[in-house]
Design a protein around this motif. Structure first.
Motif, PDB file in Angstrom:
ATOM      1  N   LEU A 137      -1.668  54.614  46.598  1.00  0.00           N
ATOM      2  CA  LEU A 137      -2.326  53.990  45.442  1.00  0.00           C
ATOM      3  C   LEU A 137      -3.604  53.277  45.893  1.00  0.00           C
ATOM      4  O   LEU A 137      -4.654  53.373  45.245  1.00  0.00           O
ATOM      5  CB  LEU A 137      -1.398  52.960  44.794  1.00  0.00           C
ATOM      6  N   ALA A 138      -3.510  52.560  47.009  1.00  0.00           N
ATOM      7  CA  ALA A 138      -4.678  51.830  47.507  1.00  0.00           C
ATOM      8  C   ALA A 138      -5.821  52.795  47.791  1.00  0.00           C
ATOM      9  O   ALA A 138      -6.984  52.533  47.441  1.00  0.00           O
ATOM     10  CB  ALA A 138      -4.311  51.050  48.766  1.00  0.00           C
TER      11      ALA A 138
ATOM     12  N   GLN B 254      -6.400  55.512  46.402  1.00  0.00           N
ATOM     13  CA  GLN B 254      -6.966  56.036  45.153  1.00  0.00           C
ATOM     14  C   GLN B 254      -8.023  55.098  44.556  1.00  0.00           C
ATOM     15  O   GLN B 254      -8.921  55.545  43.854  1.00  0.00           O
ATOM     16  CB  GLN B 254      -5.862  56.264  44.118  1.00  0.00           C
ATOM     17  N   VAL B 255      -7.894  53.794  44.819  1.00  0.00           N
ATOM     18  CA  VAL B 255      -8.892  52.884  44.236  1.00  0.00           C
ATOM     19  C   VAL B 255      -9.978  52.489  45.222  1.00  0.00           C
ATOM     20  O   VAL B 255     -11.039  52.041  44.808  1.00  0.00           O
ATOM     21  CB  VAL B 255      -8.254  51.599  43.640  1.00  0.00           C
ATOM     22  N   SER B 256      -9.730  52.656  46.513  1.00  0.00           N
ATOM     23  CA  SER B 256     -10.735  52.224  47.478  1.00  0.00           C
ATOM     24  C   SER B 256     -10.537  52.936  48.804  1.00  0.00           C
ATOM     25  O   SER B 256      -9.431  52.952  49.339  1.00  0.00           O
ATOM     26  CB  SER B 256     -10.639  50.706  47.693  1.00  0.00           C
ATOM     27  N   PRO B 257     -11.622  53.509  49.354  1.00  0.00           N
ATOM     28  CA  PRO B 257     -11.462  54.200  50.638  1.00  0.00           C
ATOM     29  C   PRO B 257     -11.187  53.229  51.786  1.00  0.00           C
ATOM     30  O   PRO B 257     -10.577  53.598  52.774  1.00  0.00           O
ATOM     31  CB  PRO B 257     -12.801  54.907  50.826  1.00  0.00           C
TER      32      PRO B 257
ATOM     33  N   PRO C 253      -9.808  49.564  51.714  1.00  0.00           N
ATOM     34  CA  PRO C 253      -9.403  48.333  51.016  1.00  0.00           C
ATOM     35  C   PRO C 253      -9.440  47.117  51.942  1.00  0.00           C
ATOM     36  O   PRO C 253      -9.132  47.237  53.132  1.00  0.00           O
ATOM     37  CB  PRO C 253      -7.971  48.635  50.572  1.00  0.00           C
TER      38      PRO C 253
ATOM     39  N   LEU D 210       2.519  52.941  48.107  1.00  0.00           N
ATOM     40  CA  LEU D 210       1.552  51.871  47.833  1.00  0.00           C
ATOM     41  C   LEU D 210       0.236  52.144  48.563  1.00  0.00           C
ATOM     42  O   LEU D 210      -0.845  51.937  48.010  1.00  0.00           O
ATOM     43  CB  LEU D 210       2.134  50.517  48.247  1.00  0.00           C
TER      44      LEU D 210
END
Lengths: 432, 432
Positions: A53-54, A56-59, A61, A50
């Protein structure tokens, strides 16, 4: 009827087969006439996946959303565990941290438990159900947002719920048989410790023993909740932390207590995750050390050991060394460089090739010569000591990282901690 | 400032790259001056993977725990989406169904929404945040347990929240451009329908058009909430279901409305998921049909079309045929066998190699000859009709399953639904 709280870590519920085996263990505890509350971690590598994954969407979060994300991990494992128990013919109900009444502050990613209101768990137990609770998570009192407790969070959840429910015991299941006198990967003759006080366990945890987290032991000590650390892969008695509620439950140790000496040393812990910084040539004036450590505190750097030598009379300057988690080192170094001119120290030395070896035991308070034996054993093994720090029940030394194994082995042998051939030989277990 | 509710399905958030693209779309909507509430499904195959895990631990998992498990899917996607939006510099807050105020009954796996109390969403919007909500889930009013809404649940969540928040529009994002006059995989010349009434959309959904679920359309119709079905892969206007709030927002269709005829037929839907059962030789007495369908209702079998022929005068017996989801067929057959002696029918015939082809359009009410044209087209294509059923705005026929494509294509052509070369040719759009 006893109330047993059990906590199973990620490796105990890594896949469907593991979950089914854990379910059988829980049902056996229930069938033995106990009320059972189970705290469960996320399956195996779920949390890491997880986090990946985080990233991958935001350096970077937001903490609130990262907590929302990560709590999905325990949600999956707890629901599967409840299903597996139901499949064995027993009713189980899973609860999120929020539903279980784990109330925290709002510090996402490292929330502290500020209250526990386990009304729904009591309701489930009263209805004859086994309650399954997501570890590691809670809900913030102020914002009602989902929070996570950070490292050791599931163990802490278990102890906190055990205390709030006035449980008879909090069993922490892991993949080893208990707390050992040293890491068995380094010292194959290391022995399982049958009982250990909260204080010694705190020192063990703080000094690198990874089985229990410091925070969970602190919580258990505050509420005097006995913890039984044991393997989810065997039925053996593990290590009791705190006061064992009923010695008759473990006859194999009680029977042999008379055969052994008073314990002096509980075990030898080690830690390779620290680094050492030396502030060289600090003017020997009042307040300089305070300046340095105030700066580090402001930068949120965790300091472990601190050593200051007497100043050399000729220079009026002294060296201050301290150890800290290697992950905090860059932050510490850059903070200190900013105050170099103001404080007037000469330079900074950095060494991340160190290891800490700690000897822990309540017995050392009243036994002189422990440090002499410890240092003598290290000298005989050719291990050079870089720093020394002591507490009433602990002596820690900093050595070269590649000398950690030799130091642990030498200390373990010097204090007669090596096991006999028979695994069941008992060590310790009195006066705690 | 308008309030836009957007729903993104699993294929729109299948991986990190998809999530980032959806985040950009959401931020663009926000930047255009709208308040935005987003409902999101679980990523790609997550739900299937979770169901697979559940099956590994239990052949028949309890509904409460299955719901707890499955809701982890949206928890992951919504947190990731909120992070991706934050990374674009806009504040987003994710909410579970429970936090968003989606209150349901306690029917796990197929819960109905009984109330929506979106106080926390309003709070987030008032604070300037984009609200991200987990689709498909809620919390039961009685037990406070987590529930899931079953098939079409995320679409229904979106419409329910849009209605409760009095949104201006509910946008349903999918992987196709809108609702088509027929399945483009069968009829490559099928056209996108720019506008369709709730009633026609209901018939389309009930007859196998898979883009929108029946339940979500029913909800939208009850609250008169316009739905804009559109592609998450393009900026094109999709299909407006219900009354388009402002025709000026879609000038490309308004400009051409005068060029086309009054619509008669909105589209041709098909469904291959049904089977047909014929009860042969039912005594032609009052109450026998009621006996049969009471038995099926008691067995919770969903019936679709029912056809009874006039009885043959010579035998005093009749045949009753009905269609039902193939998944209910075994249940129906065994229930009927149990009453065979009591009812006195001769035998049961079963056929799962059927397909339903439906012609839908409000215009057919006032246009005679629609069925003649429809049946004529099928005859010309060599398709044999097994059963016929009609409503005011629909004609459905049952044909052999391998004749479905030919029937859809023939009907589509017979009613001049084929698109011209230019994709933008407009069909329909008046009087709704």
């Amino acid at each position: 009827m006893a109330l047993v709280v059990q906590k199973y870590g990620g490796s105990s519920v890594a896949d469907a087969a593991c979950i089914k085996r854990v379910a059988q263990r829980i049902v056996a505890t229930k069938k033995a006439g106990n009320d059972v509350v189970v705290i469960v971690s996320a399956m195996g590598d779920t949390t890491d996946e997880l986090i990946d994954l985080a990233e991958q969407v935001s350096p970077l979060p937001p903490g609130r959303e990262l907590d929302m994300l990560l709590t999905a991990g325990e949600r999956i494992s707890m629901a599967l565990l409840a299903m597996a128990i139901a499949n064995l013919g027993h009713e189980a109900r899973s609860f999120t941290g929020s539903q279980a009444g784990v109330i925290t502050d709002s510090a996402h990613g490292r929330a502290r438990i500020i209250d526990v209101t386990p009304g729904r768990l009591r309701g489930a137990l009263d209805a004859g159900s086994i309650a399954i609770v997501a570890g590691f998570q809670g809900v913030s009192q102020d914002t009602k947002d989902i929070t996570t407790l950070g490292r050791g969070g599931s163990d802490t959840t278990a102890v906190a719920l055990a205390a709030a429910l006035n449980a008879d015991v909090c069993e922490i299941y892991t993949d080893v048989d208990g707390i050992f006198t040293a890491d068995p990967r380094i010292v194959p003759t290391a022995r399982k410790i049958p009982e250990i006080s909260y204080e010694e366990m705190l020192e063990m945890a703080a000094c690198g023993a990874k089985v229990l987290h410091l925070r969970c032991v602190e919580y258990a000590r505050r509420y005097d909740m006995p913890i039984h650390v044991r393997s989810s892969f065997s039925q053996k008695t593990g290590t009791w932390v705190g006061n064992r509620p009923n010695p008759n439950t473990a006859p194999e140790t009680a029977a042999k207590d008379s055969e052994v000496e008073q314990p002096i040393i509980s075990g030898v812990a080690h830690d390779r995750s620290e680094a050492k910084i030396t502030v060289v040539g600090v003017p020997d004036k009042v307040g300089e050390a305070a300046n340095i450590f105030k700066t580090l505190a402001d930068a949120a750097v965790n300091i472990d050991m601190i050593v200051q030598n007497v100043s050399a009379a000729t220079t009026g300057r002294t060296d201050i060394s301290f150890t800290l988690p290697t992950t905090d080192a860059q932050n510490a170094l850059s903070s200190l460089k900013k105050i170099q001119d103001r404080v007037g120290f000469e330079s900074l030395l950095f060494d991340d090739q160190i290891g800490k070896v700690s000897l822990i035991g309540a017995g050392m308070r009243s036994h002189p010569g422990v440090s002499a034996t410890f240092f003598g054993a290290l000298a005989e093994a050719g291990v050079n000591i870089e720093m020394i720090s002591t507490s009433e029940i602990r002596i820690s030394v900093i050595v070269g990282q590649n000398e950690v194994d030799a130091a642990v082995t030498a200390a373990h042998r010097a204090f007669n901690l090596d096991a006999d051939q028979v695994e069941a030989v008992v060590y310790g277990g009195t006066g705690r």
